[in-house]
Motif scaffolding. Structure first.
Motif, PDB file in Angstrom:
ATOM      1  N   LYS A   1      24.770  28.699   2.803  1.00  0.00           N
ATOM      2  CA  LYS A   1      24.929  27.250   2.862  1.00  0.00           C
ATOM      3  C   LYS A   1      23.622  26.606   3.322  1.00  0.00           C
ATOM      4  N   VAL A   2      23.276  25.489   2.682  1.00  0.00           N
ATOM      5  CA  VAL A   2      22.073  24.740   3.050  1.00  0.00           C
ATOM      6  C   VAL A   2      22.480  23.290   3.287  1.00  0.00           C
ATOM      7  N   LYS A   3      22.190  22.805   4.501  1.00  0.00           N
ATOM      8  CA  LYS A   3      22.485  21.414   4.867  1.00  0.00           C
ATOM      9  C   LYS A   3      21.215  20.591   4.726  1.00  0.00           C
ATOM     10  N   LEU A   4      21.289  19.535   3.905  1.00  0.00           N
ATOM     11  CA  LEU A   4      20.138  18.683   3.635  1.00  0.00           C
ATOM     12  C   LEU A   4      20.400  17.301   4.222  1.00  0.00           C
ATOM     13  N   SER A   5      19.445  16.797   4.999  1.00  0.00           N
ATOM     14  CA  SER A   5      19.544  15.458   5.593  1.00  0.00           C
ATOM     15  C   SER A   5      18.226  14.728   5.380  1.00  0.00           C
ATOM     16  N   GLY A   6      18.314  13.485   4.867  1.00  0.00           N
ATOM     17  CA  GLY A   6      17.096  12.711   4.642  1.00  0.00           C
ATOM     18  C   GLY A   6      17.365  11.516   3.772  1.00  0.00           C
TER      19      GLY A   6
ATOM     20  N   LEU B   1      15.940  33.970   7.387  1.00  0.00           N
ATOM     21  CA  LEU B   1      15.864  33.360   6.066  1.00  0.00           C
ATOM     22  C   LEU B   1      14.921  32.163   6.077  1.00  0.00           C
ATOM     23  N   LYS B   2      14.243  31.962   4.961  1.00  0.00           N
ATOM     24  CA  LYS B   2      13.332  30.848   4.788  1.00  0.00           C
ATOM     25  C   LYS B   2      13.656  30.117   3.493  1.00  0.00           C
ATOM     26  N   GLN B   3      13.214  28.834   3.439  1.00  0.00           N
ATOM     27  CA  GLN B   3      13.408  28.046   2.226  1.00  0.00           C
ATOM     28  C   GLN B   3      12.060  27.614   1.682  1.00  0.00           C
ATOM     29  N   THR B   4      12.033  27.381   0.390  1.00  0.00           N
ATOM     30  CA  THR B   4      10.822  26.873  -0.249  1.00  0.00           C
ATOM     31  C   THR B   4      11.215  25.939  -1.381  1.00  0.00           C
ATOM     32  N   GLY B   5      10.414  24.878  -1.570  1.00  0.00           N
ATOM     33  CA  GLY B   5      10.654  23.950  -2.665  1.00  0.00           C
ATOM     34  C   GLY B   5      11.354  22.674  -2.274  1.00  0.00           C
ATOM     35  N   ILE B   6      11.699  22.470  -0.985  1.00  0.00           N
ATOM     36  CA  ILE B   6      12.384  21.255  -0.542  1.00  0.00           C
ATOM     37  C   ILE B   6      11.359  20.267   0.031  1.00  0.00           C
ATOM     38  N   ASN B   7      11.509  18.996  -0.327  1.00  0.00           N
ATOM     39  CA  ASN B   7      10.597  17.946   0.155  1.00  0.00           C
ATOM     40  C   ASN B   7      10.538  17.958   1.681  1.00  0.00           C
ATOM     41  N   LYS B   8       9.314  17.744   2.216  1.00  0.00           N
ATOM     42  CA  LYS B   8       9.115  17.822   3.661  1.00  0.00           C
ATOM     43  C   LYS B   8       9.813  16.705   4.429  1.00  0.00           C
ATOM     44  N   ASP B   9      10.219  15.644   3.716  1.00  0.00           N
ATOM     45  CA  ASP B   9      10.930  14.548   4.384  1.00  0.00           C
ATOM     46  C   ASP B   9      12.418  14.846   4.562  1.00  0.00           C
ATOM     47  N   ILE B  10      12.872  15.971   4.045  1.00  0.00           N
ATOM     48  CA  ILE B  10      14.281  16.363   4.170  1.00  0.00           C
ATOM     49  C   ILE B  10      14.403  17.421   5.262  1.00  0.00           C
ATOM     50  N   LYS B  11      15.342  17.208   6.153  1.00  0.00           N
ATOM     51  CA  LYS B  11      15.629  18.193   7.197  1.00  0.00           C
ATOM     52  C   LYS B  11      16.565  19.255   6.621  1.00  0.00           C
ATOM     53  N   VAL B  12      16.219  20.526   6.804  1.00  0.00           N
ATOM     54  CA  VAL B  12      16.966  21.635   6.196  1.00  0.00           C
ATOM     55  C   VAL B  12      17.545  22.524   7.286  1.00  0.00           C
ATOM     56  N   THR B  13      18.845  22.832   7.141  1.00  0.00           N
ATOM     57  CA  THR B  13      19.504  23.785   8.041  1.00  0.00           C
ATOM     58  C   THR B  13      20.180  24.852   7.183  1.00  0.00           C
TER      59      THR B  13
END
Length: 371
Positions: free
Chosen positions: A76-81, A113-125
């Motif tokens: 699961k990936v939580k995106l906030s922004g 785990l790491k993520q790649t490809g998400i805009n830096k203005d989005i907070k990722v959990t």
């Protein structure tokens, strides 16, 4: 006065003014709505949005040498922004979550785990933030495919022919301990209840241990095509001719050019049969003949080929009984002959005596005359 007003220029001037005001109001109202909608869109674009999505987990490892187990397929990936950025990320899913195992060897490991490809203005959990994996040396072995068919679904009296597979042998790859535990690779066929038609299916393969437990290994190919002939269970049996209804005074002999028949029925019933009796009724037969005799079918036997056989019946009189009858009658005829010949002999003797007496008397008379 009214006529002058109507015919004068003032009426047209007033109408022109009214139309001009109406047009002005329409134009300005459209601009106001457009401005308001633009402001709303800008507000929505700048608003903060939170979304949670499930994405595949990418494992980076030397999969030619190692077999990795224990990790989940998705996380699961939580995106906030900003709304626009989050919406774009959710719709395109153009980012990845990675577990990097390239520097790890055999054993148990905990990997962040790491993520790649998400805009830096989005907070990722990411949930979970880390995973536990088990790494073993990878091995590959070949196994024959075993076909397992649920025979209880077949129609009564039907059995299966030999399965034909698109591929008889497959490769099994995985952790050394798992591959070494493989007892067999099974293709399980589950036909519809009451099946009478031949089976032709694409079946998923499964590797199991000696207890029938499925193992976490890779099978190549994953499926095989299975073709099985479905037919009635059959067995060829020798026949035995049995006499019934024999008439006294006759001797019967039975023969047939057919010495065996093929019967069809339940497998359990066929297993109990070693021969097939054929009963021949002789109650109305007193001379040699041939007749067709129907093959009687035992319980749970449904058909036979042939269904009737030709039986040759040879009939001969019972000579033993005839000889006994003649032996009893012979003394009676002899006695009758002896009894009837006795009076004849007596009559002959009496006649001879009478002749001798007459001759004596004649001789005596002649003597008297001569004297």
């Amino acid at each position: 006065m009214m006529k002058k007003f109507v015919e004068g220029p003032w009426l047209y001037r007033i109408l022109a003014l009214f139309l001009a005001l109406l047009l002005f109001g329409y134009v300005n109202l459209d601009e106001i709505n457009t401005t308001r909608q633009t402001n709303n869109n800008d507000t929505q674009m700048l608003a903060t949005r939170t979304e949670t999505v499930k994405v595949p987990l990418q494992i980076n490892a030397d999969t030619d040498r190692y077999f990795i187990t224990g990790y989940p397929q998705k996380v699961k990936v939580k995106l906030s922004g900003p709304n626009a950025l989050v919406t774009s990320a959710v719709n395109t899913l153009n980012f990845r979550v990675i577990g990097d195992l390239t520097k790890l060897g055999p054993g148990d490991h905990t990997v962040k785990l790491k993520q790649t490809g998400i805009n830096k203005d989005i907070k990722v959990t990411i949930e979970p933030k880390e995973i536990k994996v088990h790494i073993e040396h990878k091995v590959t072995k070949q196994f024959p495919v075993q076909v397992n068919v649920k025979k209880e679904n077949l129609a009564a009296g039907y059995s299966l022919g030999n399965p034909k597979l698109s591929q008889d042998v497959v490769e099994v790859s995985g952790a050394k301990s798992a591959v070494n535990a493989v007892s067999q690779v099974v293709a399980t066929v589950d036909p519809d209840e009451g099946t009478k038609k031949d089976i032709n299916e694409e079946v998923l393969l499964q590797a199991v241990d000696r207890n029938g437990k499925a193992l976490n290994v890779l099978i190549s190919p994953q499926t095989v095509n299975v073709k099985i002939l479905v037919q009635m269970s059959k067995k060829t049996l020798p026949i035995s001719l049995e006499k019934t209804g024999e008439k006294s005074g006759y001797s019967y002999s039975l023969s047939s050019t057919t010495d065996s028949v093929t019967v069809y029925g339940r497998q359990t019933a066929l297993a109990k049969l070693t021969s097939l009796p054929v009963s021949v009724d002789l109650s109305s037969i007193t001379s040699s003949t041939s007749k067709m005799v129907k093959v009687a079918l035992p319980h749970n036997i449904y058909e036979s080929t042939p269904s009737a056989i030709k039986v040759t019946i040879t009939v001969t009189p019972d000579t033993t009984n005839t000889s006994a009858t003649n032996t009893v009658e012979a003394p009676s005829e002899s006695t009758a002959q002896t009894s009837s010949s006795a009076p004849v002999e007596s009559s002959s003797s009496n006649s001879q005596s009478s002749s001798q007496s007459s001759s004596s008397e004649s001789s005596k008379a002649n003597t008297d005359v001569n004297q």
